[in-house]
Design an enzyme around this catalytic site. Sequence first.
Site, short mmCIF file in Angstrom:
data_model
loop_
_atom_site.label_atom_id
_atom_site.label_comp_id
_atom_site.label_asym_id
_atom_site.label_seq_id
_atom_site.Cartn_x
_atom_site.Cartn_y
_atom_site.Cartn_z
CG ASN A 1 -2.00 -0.84 1.36
OD1 ASN A 1 -2.58 -1.17 0.34
ND2 ASN A 1 -2.33 -1.27 2.56
CB ALA A 2 0.72 4.53 -1.54
CB ALA B 1 5.32 -3.81 0.88
CG ASN C 1 -1.99 -7.92 17.88
OD1 ASN C 1 -3.09 -8.47 17.86
ND2 ASN C 1 -1.75 -6.80 17.23
CG ASP D 1 6.07 5.20 15.01
OD1 ASP D 1 5.07 4.53 15.31
OD2 ASP D 1 6.23 5.71 13.89
CG ASP E 1 4.02 -5.39 9.46
OD1 ASP E 1 3.16 -6.25 9.70
OD2 ASP E 1 3.74 -4.23 9.07
CB ALA F 1 11.10 -2.12 14.36
N GLY G 1 8.26 5.63 12.03
CA GLY G 1 7.89 5.10 10.72
C GLY G 1 7.87 3.59 10.70
#
Length: 300
Positions: A13-14, A44, A184, A245, A251, A281, A286
């Site tokens: 996705n964008a 992605a 989760n 964040d 992912d 991460a 982001g």
Amino acid sequence: MYDYDLLVVGSANADLVIGVERRPAAGETVLGSDLAVHPGGKGANQAVAAARLGASTALLARVGDDGHGRLLLDSLRSAGVDTVGVLVGGAPTGVALITVDPSGDNSIVVSPGANGRLAPEDVRAASSLFHASRVVSAQLEIPLETVVAVASSLAPDSRFVLNPSPPRPLPAVLLAACDPLIVNEHEAKVILGDSAIGDDPEDWARILLAKGPRSVVVTLGAEGALVASRDGVSRVASVKVDAVDTTGAGDAFTAALAYRLGTGASLPEAAAYAARVGAAAVTREGAQVSFPTAEEVDAL
Ligand code: ADP
């Protein structure tokens, strides 16, 4: 013998993000910040996370023949993901329209677009990718029948990892293929349905395991994770970091776990490594840009 440590089948996705003072109510227009466009989608994201760790990684996905699709292909290739399985066309690239207010609360509308057109036939046509991959991972941002086709297209010795996100009840045939099913707290509760479960994640893991997966992993954010298989249930220690964040942590965790399982690690070993990757991460803003390299994980 295998060309890929990991084949990810899933969404691209964008993410279109606008900061606002206040999220708009029905009928209201508000002005916001400049638009930021980020590559995203769970498929992605997982592929980029694995490639950044050094896994030889391929993605089977569908994007539109448009600027967002090209942005995604660029970000995948620059992370080192093999995009031979990224199909182009059929619908616009999937987008997530995200408004974020100063408190960090957001409102999101997702248009699945091309992700919704990734079909079981596309999976069957990619059998050479399946035969070249040690581990195959998937999520649920593509049609469920496509994920079921993935589970029935695995090479005899390869392993299937599923993160059922966004969660929904799963058919028995899909549950039986998972090794592991990674959830989760929220996902665990949806998949278990209303079957009055308590507050103990070890119980969720045991009840999930009884539904058919060969193994189960429950991620617990800053509390780490736990793994469950026929060998029993064990805790995976959390790694103490200053979280900035948490976008994309799940992912990154799933990608790292799937990759390490393919290199021969046991489930507890792979989950311990994945917990370090997830922790790394969350120390950066982001999603894809926050995923660490193997050296950064070692340095943690
Ligand atoms: P999701 O993003 O799917 O909700 P989690 O928030 O459980 O997944 O995060 C996945 C994994 O990332 C966790 O199991 C943990 O190992 C790691 N992680 C997430 N948040 C933190 C945190 N604040 N500190 C340390 N590790 C974290």
